[in-house]
Design a protein around this motif. Structure first.
Motif, short mmCIF file in Angstrom:
data_model
loop_
_atom_site.label_atom_id
_atom_site.label_comp_id
_atom_site.label_asym_id
_atom_site.label_seq_id
_atom_site.Cartn_x
_atom_site.Cartn_y
_atom_site.Cartn_z
N VAL A 80 1.02 -1.10 -0.06
CA VAL A 80 0.01 -0.03 -0.08
C VAL A 80 0.90 1.19 -0.02
CG1 VAL A 80 -1.52 1.32 1.38
CG2 VAL A 80 -1.81 -1.27 1.00
N GLU A 81 2.13 1.21 0.85
CA GLU A 81 2.92 2.33 0.87
C GLU A 81 3.43 2.70 -0.57
OE1 GLU A 81 4.61 5.93 2.38
OE2 GLU A 81 2.87 4.57 3.24
N LEU A 82 4.08 1.50 -1.21
CA LEU A 82 4.66 1.81 -2.52
C LEU A 82 3.54 2.11 -3.50
CD1 LEU A 82 6.88 -1.48 -2.48
CD2 LEU A 82 7.58 0.78 -1.90
N LEU A 83 2.32 1.53 -3.49
CA LEU A 83 1.38 2.08 -4.36
C LEU A 83 1.02 3.68 -4.18
CD1 LEU A 83 -0.70 0.72 -6.31
CD2 LEU A 83 -2.21 0.30 -4.47
N GLU B 73 -2.20 7.73 4.46
CA GLU B 73 -2.95 7.74 5.53
C GLU B 73 -3.41 6.58 6.36
OE1 GLU B 73 -6.96 10.03 7.84
OE2 GLU B 73 -6.37 10.49 5.58
N TRP B 74 -3.98 5.88 5.25
CA TRP B 74 -4.40 4.39 5.75
C TRP B 74 -3.13 3.59 6.20
CZ3 TRP B 74 -3.37 -0.68 4.49
CH2 TRP B 74 -4.60 -1.56 4.96
N SER B 75 -2.04 3.53 5.61
CA SER B 75 -0.77 2.96 5.80
C SER B 75 -0.36 3.60 7.26
CB SER B 75 0.23 2.80 4.79
OG SER B 75 0.68 4.21 4.38
N GLY C 180 -2.02 4.65 9.58
CA GLY C 180 -2.71 4.18 10.56
C GLY C 180 -2.61 2.77 10.95
N GLN C 181 -2.34 1.95 9.83
CA GLN C 181 -2.08 0.64 10.32
C GLN C 181 -0.52 0.73 11.12
OE1 GLN C 181 -4.45 -1.77 9.72
NE2 GLN C 181 -5.61 0.26 8.71
N ALA C 182 0.33 1.27 10.48
CA ALA C 182 1.52 1.21 11.25
C ALA C 182 1.26 1.57 12.77
CB ALA C 182 2.65 2.04 10.49
N ARG C 183 0.60 2.59 12.80
CA ARG C 183 0.39 2.96 14.52
C ARG C 183 -0.25 1.77 15.26
NH1 ARG C 183 -1.01 7.99 12.13
NH2 ARG C 183 -3.36 7.32 12.41
#
Length: 497
Positions: free
Chosen positions: A172-175, A189-191, A193-196
């Motif tokens: 998702v981050e690379l995308l 923002e989604w990635s 949030g998941q990393a948190r």
């Protein structure tokens, strides 16, 4: 590591494994269960009750089941166990079990639905490259996908080692970097949030920093050749290769493994290089040859091997390619990888002569003295005083100390004195040239034939050995290397026979 699990929660096998570990940890005791439930209430910030009429094991099943259905539940369970049984084997087992859960279960169903709305039908450029980079060594050769959501669904079933971002999250981050606004902002923002949620914010920052720090320029491709001694026949070797055809794609597909005699080894490698050049014939890219060697083979002279042996007029490979070696043991032994990654990041961001340690003979006179010296985070490269012996010298080994400390770059020479090597390396890395050490070494080998004037004998470059180990390009070598923690060697033919 926290997880976000949606109903129906974990599979029965996973819940049984967790319950078994809790029993081993003594939570079949009523008072211990009561305290655990109390701490879980605090960690989850919500009411948490377990029916009193259940048996002790049934209560533990209920506790694990409830945690599996809450977004932060499994992470909270692992943290509470760590609080109550710090450093215990059971605590480690629970952390491992949580880390090994299918990544699909890490993302709550509602958040997956939101992501699907942004990815469904999206076909970014170079989608196969993004999938390969995200999968890294979690999958040998990822399949091809027609659109981004299908790729995410595949990657969501791949696990990641503890402390590393799940492949699906990396994707998702690379995308996001390959998309335009507003899709890019939403995906980032989604990635984030998941990393948190996973408590991996630092890993995400490092991924973004690496991507932002990549310098544009001519493409670079790598041909990685792995040579191992045959486990039975002392005169034969197992050889396989990974040929990179896209600069952003790693790992590429693994080539066939061949059993080669010692006399055939150089010619076989020449054939691998020739085949790669045929595939690359339409590319405009630089190429680096990497030999992944176990300790017992690090002194074979791959840097002096020749190309086009059958032409009748062969030439040294080193005239056409930067040639480096890599450590088979380090690549196969994850326990060393965290420190390795940290030192590599420092090398690519602060490459300078003051980060090179020139080993001295007295550094190994006292047991573990060199380990203590290399514990200083400033060092990213070491110049050895001599070629490494086939087997380590416990407590006094230069190569093993450097690998353990995570140093990604090493240099040695079979005959040159430490004073000459200091001159040579200082000349190679002057003007912030440490990051270009393999290319500069190759140009210096070319200079041997060009009568250039330098303050030392150019002939020293003929046998200069450069170990240059990039932790971002790993391959799965098979087997385990846990015996290396005791200073073992990858050459175990005596034991095998």
């Amino acid at each position: 590591m926290s997880t976000g699990l949606s109903l129906p929660g974990l599979a029965i096998e996973a819940r049984k494994a967790l319950v078994d570990v809790l029993v081993e940890a003594g939570f079949d005791d009523r008072s211990a269960r009561s305290l655990m439930v109390s701490e879980l209430r605090i960690a989850l910030r919500r009411p948490f009750t377990v029916p009193d009429q259940l048996t002790p094991r049934d209560q533990l099943i209920e506790i694990v089941g409830v945690c599996s259905r809450l977004e932060e539940g499994m992470g909270a369970l692992a943290s509470v166990l760590e609080l109550m049984r710090p450093g215990s084997p059971e605590c480690v087992k629970v952390r491992q079990l949580v880390a090994s859960l299918p990544a699909r279960d890490l993302f709550p169903e509602a958040q997956q639905d939101e992501l699907k709305a942004w990815l469904d039908g999206l076909v970014p450029e170079r989608l196969p490259v993004l999938v390969s980079r995200a999968a890294r060594h979690a999958a040998q050769t990822p399949p091809r996908f027609d659109e981004a959501w299908a790729a995410f669904s595949y990657l969501a079933d791949l696990n990641s080692p503890p402390g590393e971002l799940p492949p699906a999250l990396v994707f998702v981050e690379l995308l996001a970097a390959a998309c335009e606004e507003p899709r890019r902002a939403w995906l980032r923002e989604w990635s984030s949030g998941q990393a948190r949620r996973f408590r991996l914010e630092q890993a995400l920052r490092e991924l973004r920093s690496d991507a932002e720090g990549a310098e544009p320029g001519r493409d670079k491709l790598h041909l990685m050749i792995v040579i191992q001694p045959d486990a039975i026949d002392l005169d034969r070797f197992q050889v396989c290769s990974w040929r990179q055809d896209e600069p952003d794609e790693w790992p590429p597909a693994r080539g066939e493994t061949a059993s080669v005699s010692a006399a055939e080894l150089e010619e076989h490698v020449d054939g691998i290089v020739a085949e790669a050049e045929e595939i690359w014939s339409g590319r405009m890219a630089d190429v680096v040859l990497e030999f992944v060697l176990p300790r017992s083979l690090v002194n074979i002279p791959v840097h002096s091997w020749s190309a086009e042996l059958r032409s009748g007029d062969p030439q040294p490979l080193s005239l056409s390619y930067p040639i480096v070696i890599r450590s088979f043991e380090r690549m196969a032994y994850p326990r060393w990888h965290r420190r390795w990654r940290l030192r590599w990041r420092k090398l690519v961001s602060e490459a300078a002569l003051e980060h090179v340690y020139f080993c001295r003979e007295r550094d190994t006179e006292e047991r573990f003295r060199l380990d203590a010296i290399l514990g200083d985070q400033r060092w990213v490269m070491m110049v050895l005083t001599e070629s490494p012996p086939r087997r380590p010298v416990p407590g006094q080994d230069q190569l093993l100390a450097a690998l353990r400390a995570g140093l990604p770059a090493l240099v040695w020479h079979p005959t040159a004195t430490p004073d000459v090597l200091r001159q040579v390396v200082s000349w190679l890395v002057e003007n912030q040239g440490l990051g270009e050490l393999p290319a500069r070494t190759q140009r210096s080998r070319q200079a041997v034939f060009q009568n250039r004037q330098v303050p030392f004998d150019l002939d020293v470059f003929r046998d200069l050995v450069v170990l240059w180990d990039d932790p971002s390009r790993l391959v799965f070598l098979g087997g385990t290397a846990s015996h290396l923690a005791q200073g073992g060697s990858a050459d175990d033919r005596d034991e095998a026979s």
